[in-house]
Enzyme design. Structure first.
Site, short mmCIF file in Angstrom:
data_model
loop_
_atom_site.label_atom_id
_atom_site.label_comp_id
_atom_site.label_asym_id
_atom_site.label_seq_id
_atom_site.Cartn_x
_atom_site.Cartn_y
_atom_site.Cartn_z
N LYS A 117 0.78 -1.15 -0.06
CA LYS A 117 -0.07 0.01 0.01
C LYS A 117 1.00 1.18 -0.08
CE LYS A 117 -3.96 -2.10 0.85
NZ LYS A 117 -3.61 -3.62 1.11
C1 LIG Z 1 -4.07 -4.83 0.42
C2 LIG Z 1 -3.40 -6.14 0.60
C3 LIG Z 1 -3.58 -7.00 -0.31
C4 LIG Z 1 -5.02 -7.06 -1.41
O1 LIG Z 1 -4.76 -5.86 -2.30
P1 LIG Z 1 -6.01 -5.71 -3.26
O2 LIG Z 1 -5.48 -4.50 -3.88
O3 LIG Z 1 -7.03 -5.25 -2.30
O4 LIG Z 1 -6.37 -6.68 -4.05
C5 LIG Z 1 -2.95 -8.31 -0.66
N1 LIG Z 1 -1.91 -8.33 0.26
C6 LIG Z 1 -1.57 -7.38 1.29
C7 LIG Z 1 -0.44 -7.49 2.34
C8 LIG Z 1 -2.37 -6.26 1.37
O5 LIG Z 1 -2.03 -5.19 2.35
#
Ligand SMILES: *Cc1c(COP(=O)(O)O)cnc(C)c1O
Length: 479
Positions: A117
């Site tokens: 993120k």
């Molecule tokens: C948010 C997240 C995901 C999923 O990503 P999306 O964009 O919601 O599909 C996968 N792994 C981790 C560690 C995350 O923080």
């Protein structure tokens, strides 16, 4: 570049918006998600010219067509440079081969909060601040998190005068590392709110704030969850970055993406729409497998969310999936709005055989349960000496079931550092992964958090009160 809503035409035909307004709005007022009216196109020569460039340069070139005249070149380059200077490695997102297997890890967890993120939010926080400063405006972020988005968003906007952030999380239902990464940020513009309820309750509360248009306008509410197109844009970059390292545009590449809200894999789809040669995507889910079932059968049926070792993928309604559905519905915003309303009320949605045939060529999907996740962590460590986190482990295992052509490199997106989910990793390999040095004292830091019942009126009063206090000169002067 102009942007339209996935539900355009369902409530009149509003003017398409420019990048800054899309970034500030997050969600469209008709309930849809913003998309560029058409995708910028990259020629083979342009893609080839990205090879060997540093991450920041790739980022600049890939994102430039999306921002229009929102930032001048020097400003945009500076924002990108500052965003990625916060990463532990100058490569930002290293691509590492797993032996001779043809599998490669794209490591996206070297940012300040140890999950992918950060890649988008570190940039989004700076872009928001720049635009708000230029417009002499203030915005209020209200968001719900099951863990990773909250800390990444807080870290991205802490100490900024132009932004206050209210982050709702379910009390007692996020890991201690995740909670502390939010509540130990004591900046005056950061407001952590622990809700007596589930993640879905938090999300409903946040949505209720946005749906109260007077409240929304009073506080200039902004969403930074993955429905914000600016986040998708920043995630497109690393698909180009990884593919050119592995031979694109001359050679196609495949990607496996551990998936929750479909934001990350949608960014890959966008890269392909822009001309990047991708043979196929593998959508990897945990036991919450509504998306895997969709790609297998062409329909989605909601079931209850079950908690797993990969909590950031414990999702039933993948908000970004609407962007892919928009294409499957022939970019007809009204038909899609009707289908989404039906999905909300009946809990099911189906697409036609024609549309499904197209997506099946491009997307494979698979799932992995908790037991399989622990086994995958052990397997990767034994074979390649690499300790994966639980989300990346889902990707690693599912990828191996969907290698269509062994000559095509398969990139597995590694979305979190193993120390972010230490309990499950310890359970798998018998050893607790250590936090990186800059977070080593996390467990000793002071926390600050408000506890609230699951009640929208109480939440709105809290936001009203905090923001009124902020407008008093004495408080404003302190910031
Ligand atoms: C948010 C997240 C995901 C999923 O990503 P999306 O964009 O919601 O599909 C996968 N792994 C981790 C560690 C995350 O923080």
């Amino acid at each position: 570049m102009r942007y339209i809503s996935t539900r355009h035409g369902s409530q009149g035909n509003p003017q398409p918006l420019g990048f800054e307004d899309v970034m500030l709005a997050g969600l469209a007022r008709d309930g849809g998600l913003y998309l560029p009216a058409e995708w910028p196109q990259f020629s083979k020569a342009e893609i080839a010219s990205l090879r060997g460039q540093p991450y920041g340069e790739v980022a600049y070139r890939v994102m430039r067509p999306f921002i229009g005249d929102a930032f001048d070149e020097a400003t945009f380059r500076r924002l990108i440079g500052e965003a990625y200077a916060s990463f532990e490695t100058p490569e930002v997102a290293p691509v590492k081969p797993l032996g001779e297997s043809g599998l490669h890890l794209l490591e996206l967890f070297h940012g300040p909060t140890l999950a992918f993120k950060d890649v988008a939010l570190q940039l989004l926080g700076r872009m928001l601040d720049h635009t708000l400063t230029a417009r002499q405006q203030h915005a209020t972020i209200v968001g719900a998190t099951s863990g990773d988005t909250g800390s990444a968003a807080i870290e991205a906007v802490r100490d900024r005068r132009t932004i206050d952030i209210f982050m709702l999380f379910p009390h007692g239902r996020v890991s201690e590392v995740q909670r502390r990464q939010m509540t130990t940020v004591l900046a005056p513009n950061v407001h952590n709110v622990a809700i007596e309820g589930t993640f879905d309750d938090c999300q409903d509360l946040a949505k209720a704030c946005f749906n109260d248009l007077a409240f929304r306008d009073r506080h200039a509410l902004t969403a930074v969850n993955s429905i914000n197109f600016a986040r998708v844009m920043a995630q497109i970059v690393y698909y180009f970055w990884a593919a050119v390292k592995l031979g694109a545009p001359e050679r196609p590449v495949a990607f496996t993406v551990p998936t929750g809200n479909f934001g990350n894999v949608y960014a890959g789809y966008a890269a392909r729409q822009m001309g990047l040669p991708v043979s196929h995507f593998v959508v990897a889910t945990n036991s919450n497998d509504i998306l895997a079932r969709f790609f297998e059968a062409g329909g989605m049926t909601m079931t209850d969310v079950v908690p797993t070792y990969s909590p950031s993928m414990d999702i039933q309604i993948s908000s970004n999936f609407e962007r892919l559905l928009f294409d499957l519905y022939g970019r007809d915003g009204k038909a899609l709005a009707d289908a989404m309303a039906g999905f909300r009320s009946r809990g099911t949605l189906k697409v036609g055989a024609n549309a499904l045939g197209g997506v099946r060529e491009l997307f494979d999907a698979g799932r992995l349960d908790d037991e399989g996740t622990l086994k995958a962590i052990v397997d990767c460590r034994k074979r390649f000496g690499v300790t994966l986190d639980t989300h990346s482990a889902v990707g690693y295992a599912v990828a191996q079931q969907h290698r269509r052509d062994p000559k095509v490199p398969m990139v597995v997106l590694s979305t979190a550092h193993p120390a972010k989910f230490p309990d499950a990793v310890e359970k798998a390999v018998g050893e607790r992964p250590a936090l990186p040095p800059r977070l080593a004292d996390l467990m000793e830091r002071t926390e600050r958090v408000d506890g609230l019942p699951n009640d929208v009126a109480t939440l709105k009063s809290l936001i009203d009160e905090r923001m009124a206090a902020l407008r008093q000169p004495s408080r404003a002067a302190r910031r």
